[in-house]
Design an enzyme around this catalytic site. Structure first.
Site, mmCIF file in Angstrom:
data_model
loop_
_atom_site.group_PDB
_atom_site.id
_atom_site.type_symbol
_atom_site.label_atom_id
_atom_site.label_comp_id
_atom_site.label_asym_id
_atom_site.label_seq_id
_atom_site.Cartn_x
_atom_site.Cartn_y
_atom_site.Cartn_z
ATOM 1 N N LYS A 13 23.146 -68.884 25.362
ATOM 2 C CA LYS A 13 22.638 -69.595 24.404
ATOM 3 C C LYS A 13 22.802 -68.769 23.077
ATOM 4 O O LYS A 13 23.353 -69.408 21.661
ATOM 5 C CB LYS A 13 21.593 -70.190 24.236
ATOM 6 C CG LYS A 13 20.439 -69.396 24.764
ATOM 7 C CD LYS A 13 18.914 -70.270 25.039
ATOM 8 C CE LYS A 13 17.969 -69.218 25.168
ATOM 9 N NZ LYS A 13 17.949 -67.956 25.724
ATOM 10 N N ARG A 88 10.014 -71.981 23.484
ATOM 11 C CA ARG A 88 10.037 -71.501 24.858
ATOM 12 C C ARG A 88 9.081 -72.113 25.539
ATOM 13 O O ARG A 88 8.911 -71.920 26.842
ATOM 14 C CB ARG A 88 9.978 -69.910 24.953
ATOM 15 C CG ARG A 88 11.384 -69.371 25.375
ATOM 16 C CD ARG A 88 11.116 -67.789 25.248
ATOM 17 N NE ARG A 88 12.064 -66.966 25.880
ATOM 18 C CZ ARG A 88 12.950 -66.495 25.325
ATOM 19 N NH1 ARG A 88 13.303 -66.725 24.006
ATOM 20 N NH2 ARG A 88 14.119 -65.541 25.952
ATOM 21 N N ARG A 127 25.232 -57.229 31.711
ATOM 22 C CA ARG A 127 25.348 -57.387 30.185
ATOM 23 C C ARG A 127 25.023 -56.210 29.768
ATOM 24 O O ARG A 127 24.110 -55.421 30.131
ATOM 25 C CB ARG A 127 24.149 -58.531 29.754
ATOM 26 C CG ARG A 127 24.029 -58.522 28.368
ATOM 27 C CD ARG A 127 23.550 -59.618 27.944
ATOM 28 N NE ARG A 127 22.018 -59.941 28.074
ATOM 29 C CZ ARG A 127 21.348 -61.089 27.499
ATOM 30 N NH1 ARG A 127 21.861 -61.939 27.162
ATOM 31 N NH2 ARG A 127 20.108 -60.892 27.945
ATOM 32 N N ARG A 160 19.718 -53.795 27.759
ATOM 33 C CA ARG A 160 18.505 -53.794 27.204
ATOM 34 C C ARG A 160 17.676 -53.853 28.283
ATOM 35 O O ARG A 160 17.854 -53.993 29.632
ATOM 36 C CB ARG A 160 18.669 -55.481 26.910
ATOM 37 C CG ARG A 160 18.771 -55.860 25.419
ATOM 38 C CD ARG A 160 18.958 -57.526 25.460
ATOM 39 N NE ARG A 160 17.903 -58.314 26.021
ATOM 40 C CZ ARG A 160 17.626 -59.672 25.853
ATOM 41 N NH1 ARG A 160 18.797 -60.161 24.903
ATOM 42 N NH2 ARG A 160 16.636 -60.095 26.175
ATOM 43 N N ARG A 171 11.589 -62.905 34.324
ATOM 44 C CA ARG A 171 12.163 -63.739 33.111
ATOM 45 C C ARG A 171 12.552 -65.216 33.580
ATOM 46 O O ARG A 171 12.331 -65.911 33.312
ATOM 47 C CB ARG A 171 13.378 -62.994 32.358
ATOM 48 C CG ARG A 171 12.954 -61.953 31.487
ATOM 49 C CD ARG A 171 13.777 -60.900 31.088
ATOM 50 N NE ARG A 171 14.912 -61.660 30.279
ATOM 51 C CZ ARG A 171 15.913 -61.267 29.780
ATOM 52 N NH1 ARG A 171 16.403 -60.300 30.315
ATOM 53 N NH2 ARG A 171 16.748 -61.817 28.814
#
Ligand code: AMP
Length: 215
Positions: A13, A88, A127, A160, A171
């Site tokens: 997103k 969220r 990532r 991250r 998550r």
């Protein structure tokens, strides 16, 4: 145009939101980026948010609602905005509806990216991101230079702290429990548009633009 990008962590997103924002000439507002900036500047917000973020938990609703309320009142949002990472939770979605209604306004669409669970874990743990400009890399599909210096801006590329396997699993559980119900929330409002998020970045961007050009 007022849009929400909805999808699990790793659904793309952020990537899609930024490209779409460029195309539409409106800002992409990433609440994750706002919080990471606050953490790095060690502001009061950053100090509070850090503990939630590192555990992969959600920052409390009232804090997030306050941040978004202020941000969408800024002048660059006059022609619209894309929200990436907010709402969220159902209370956040209700608060957003209420904020917009105060100005007799409303969301146009909620764009949901559907991606299979295995691919999400793989995308998140592989990532890497530039600390300075936010450019995204992926150790499998788009590897960063061995020097870990960003090709775009020369900034440092890092992983991250919440993209480690342990935090990613939390998550995704938090997403299932707290954020997934937003799909039916927006479906009931007739605003939900679902996209297959398993394709390439360009394919997905193309389908989104096609939809927005001819809804
Ligand atoms: P993201 O970059 O969107 O994956 O967000 C990173 C982290 O910031 C999340 O795991 C949460 O801890 C926090 N966060 C971002 N947006 C929100 C939100 N709308 N509500 C609660 N926490 C958020």
């Amino acid at each position: 145009m007022k849009l929400v990008m909805l999808g699990a962590p790793g659904s793309g997103k952020g990537t899609q939101g930024y490209q779409l924002a460029n195309y539409l000439g409106i800002p992409n507002i990433s609440t994750g980026d706002i919080l990471r900036q606050a953490v790095s500047n060690q502001t009061k917000l950053g100090i509070e948010a850090k503990k939630y973020m590192e555990a992969g938990d959600l920052v409390p609703d009232d804090v997030m609602i306050g941040i978004v309320r202020e941000r969408i009142q800024e002048s660059d949002c006059e022609a619209g905005f894309i929200l990436d990472g907010f709402p969220r939770t159902v209370p956040q979605a209700r608060a957003l509806d209420q904020m917009l209604a105060e100005d007799s306004d409303d969301l146009d669409y909620v764009l949901n990216l559907n991606v299979s669970g295995d691919l999400l874990v793989q995308r998140l743990t592989s990532r890497r991101v530039c600390r300075r400009c936010g450019k995204l890399y992926n150790v499998i599909t788009n590897p960063p230079p061995a020097s870990m210096v960003c090709k775009e801006c020369g900034g440092e590329i890092w992983q991250r702290s919440d993209d480690t396997e342990e935090t990613v699993i939390n998550r995704l559980e938090v997403y299932d429990e707290k954020t997934k119900p937003l799909r039916s929330y927006y479906k009931r409002q007739g605003k939900l548009k679902v996209f297959d998020g398993n394709g390439t970045i360009d394919e997905i961007q193309h389908s989104i633009r096609e939809f927005l050009d001819h809804p």
